[in-house]
Design an enzyme around this catalytic site. Structure first.
Site, PDB file in Angstrom:
ATOM      1  CG  ASP A  29      11.091  -7.090  -5.124  1.00 23.76           C
ATOM      2  OD1 ASP A  29       9.868  -7.288  -4.669  1.00 23.76           O
ATOM      3  OD2 ASP A  29      11.575  -6.065  -5.687  1.00 23.76           O
ATOM      4  CG  HIS A  87      15.603  -6.742  -1.886  1.00 22.69           C
ATOM      5  ND1 HIS A  87      13.930  -6.862  -1.665  1.00 22.69           N
ATOM      6  CD2 HIS A  87      15.290  -5.828  -2.910  1.00 22.69           C
ATOM      7  CE1 HIS A  87      13.356  -6.343  -2.490  1.00 22.69           C
ATOM      8  NE2 HIS A  87      14.253  -5.688  -3.355  1.00 22.69           N
ATOM      9  CG  HIS A 131       6.498  -5.349  -6.912  1.00 24.81           C
ATOM     10  ND1 HIS A 131       6.665  -4.096  -6.903  1.00 24.81           N
ATOM     11  CD2 HIS A 131       7.971  -5.670  -6.114  1.00 24.81           C
ATOM     12  CE1 HIS A 131       7.824  -3.446  -6.771  1.00 24.81           C
ATOM     13  NE2 HIS A 131       8.630  -4.480  -6.007  1.00 24.81           N
ATOM     14  CG  HIS A 185      15.483  -8.957  -6.924  1.00 25.69           C
ATOM     15  ND1 HIS A 185      14.762  -8.761  -7.976  1.00 25.69           N
ATOM     16  CD2 HIS A 185      15.142  -7.746  -6.051  1.00 25.69           C
ATOM     17  CE1 HIS A 185      14.583  -7.178  -7.960  1.00 25.69           C
ATOM     18  NE2 HIS A 185      14.529  -6.763  -6.760  1.00 25.69           N
ATOM     19  CG  ASP A 241      10.770  -1.079  -4.619  1.00 24.35           C
ATOM     20  OD1 ASP A 241      12.057  -1.078  -4.375  1.00 24.35           O
ATOM     21  OD2 ASP A 241      10.169  -1.554  -5.479  1.00 24.35           O
ATOM     22  CG  HIS A 242      11.608  -3.532  -1.373  1.00 22.15           C
ATOM     23  ND1 HIS A 242      10.714  -4.557  -1.237  1.00 22.15           N
ATOM     24  CD2 HIS A 242      11.470  -3.252  -2.548  1.00 22.15           C
ATOM     25  CE1 HIS A 242      10.503  -5.120  -2.307  1.00 22.15           C
ATOM     26  NE2 HIS A 242      10.901  -4.372  -3.190  1.00 22.15           N
ATOM     27  CG  HIS A 268      16.182  -3.175  -5.044  1.00 25.90           C
ATOM     28  ND1 HIS A 268      15.840  -3.998  -5.735  1.00 25.90           N
ATOM     29  CD2 HIS A 268      17.438  -2.843  -5.373  1.00 25.90           C
ATOM     30  CE1 HIS A 268      16.991  -4.607  -6.480  1.00 25.90           C
ATOM     31  NE2 HIS A 268      17.905  -3.825  -6.287  1.00 25.90           N
TER      32      HIS A 268
END
Length: 257
Positions: free
Chosen positions: A131, A56, A169, A112, A60-61, A58
């Site tokens: 996530d 996805h 995570h 998410h 941090d990905h 975001h």
């Protein structure tokens, strides 16, 4: 033979590095930071990063995707319904792709984010779910609805119980504390919480999990269980709630836990 290792990033992210020891090729899942991957490649001369799998959008990905692509020429796979930097192939539900000689099925699991996907390798039972499903929990609903997330989690729960869950995570300890609040009488949760606490105190990661573990201790996969439903009735008042409605109340509770 494929070896899978976790490269820590930020405060609690894991970048999953898949390594084909025969060909010395590797792939990475959700590289929010390029540095851990580049450091690994520098420490392992002769290895080539060939593929980047994104679940996805975001940061941090995806934050390290373009730097890794520029440095290595790796192909970038990502969800078709989201904007993914450097993406070479846009993936929709049901697509099968080959990475490191392994066939992966793409599963759309919105909740998410609206375009979130997971990668499932059936032969070895690997699930890279970003996530959506966490060990002991699930992702927050930033874009999707509770009904969408509940349906996505149910879809993953139908996979074989031996499936190994590679989420991204290190939230397991806090998730299991919430699970124990939901089901204080569940001895399996208590034992798992104790074990994970010992692991984390020793610096050991808590992943991957398995779907069998999750179905026994993750409240978001247990919305039909009497003790879970009774806890929601205790907090919210007795009602006839669908499993999706139970999930919605659980997620709202966890957001404030």
């Amino acid at each position: 033979m494929i070896q899978i290792d976790a490269l820590p990033a930020f405060t609690d992210n894991y970048l999953w590095l898949l390594q084909d020891t025969a060909s010395r090729r590797c792939a990475v899942v959700d590289p929010g930071d390029a540095t851990p991957v580049l450091n690994w490649l520098e420490a392992h001369p002769g290895w080539i990063l060939t593929d980047i799998l994104v679940t996805h959008h975001h940061f941090d990905h995806v934050g390290g995707v373009e730097a890794l692509k520029q440095a290595t020429g790796a192909r970038v796979f990502g969800p078709a319904r989201e904007s993914i930097p450097g993406r070479d192939q846009a993936l929709l539900d049901g697509v099968r792709l080959e990475v490191l000689g392994q066939a992966f099925d793409v599963l759309e699991v919105p909740g998410h984010t609206l375009g979130h996907i997971a990668y499932y390798q059936a032969e070895h039972g690997w699930l890279f779910c970003g996530d959506t499903l966490f060990a002991g929990g699930c992702g927050r609903l930033f874009e999707g609805t509770p009904a969408q997330m509940h349906q996505s989690l149910q879809r993953l729960a139908y996979l074989p119980e031996s499936t190994r869950v590679y989420c991204t995570h290190e939230y397991t300890l806090s998730n299991l504390r919430f699970a124990q609040a939901v089901e204080p009488g569940n001895g399996f949760i208590a034992r798992r919480l104790s074990q994970v606490a010992e692991w984390r105190a020793a610096g050991r990661i808590s992943l991957p999990s398995t779907l069998a573990l999750e179905k026994a201790s993750n409240p978001f996969l247990r919305c039909d269980e009497p003790e879970v439903r009774e806890k929601i009735d205790e907090r919210e008042g007795v009602q006839q709630r669908s499993p999706a409605e139970v999930f919605a109340r659980l997620r709202a509770w966890k957001d404030q836990f």
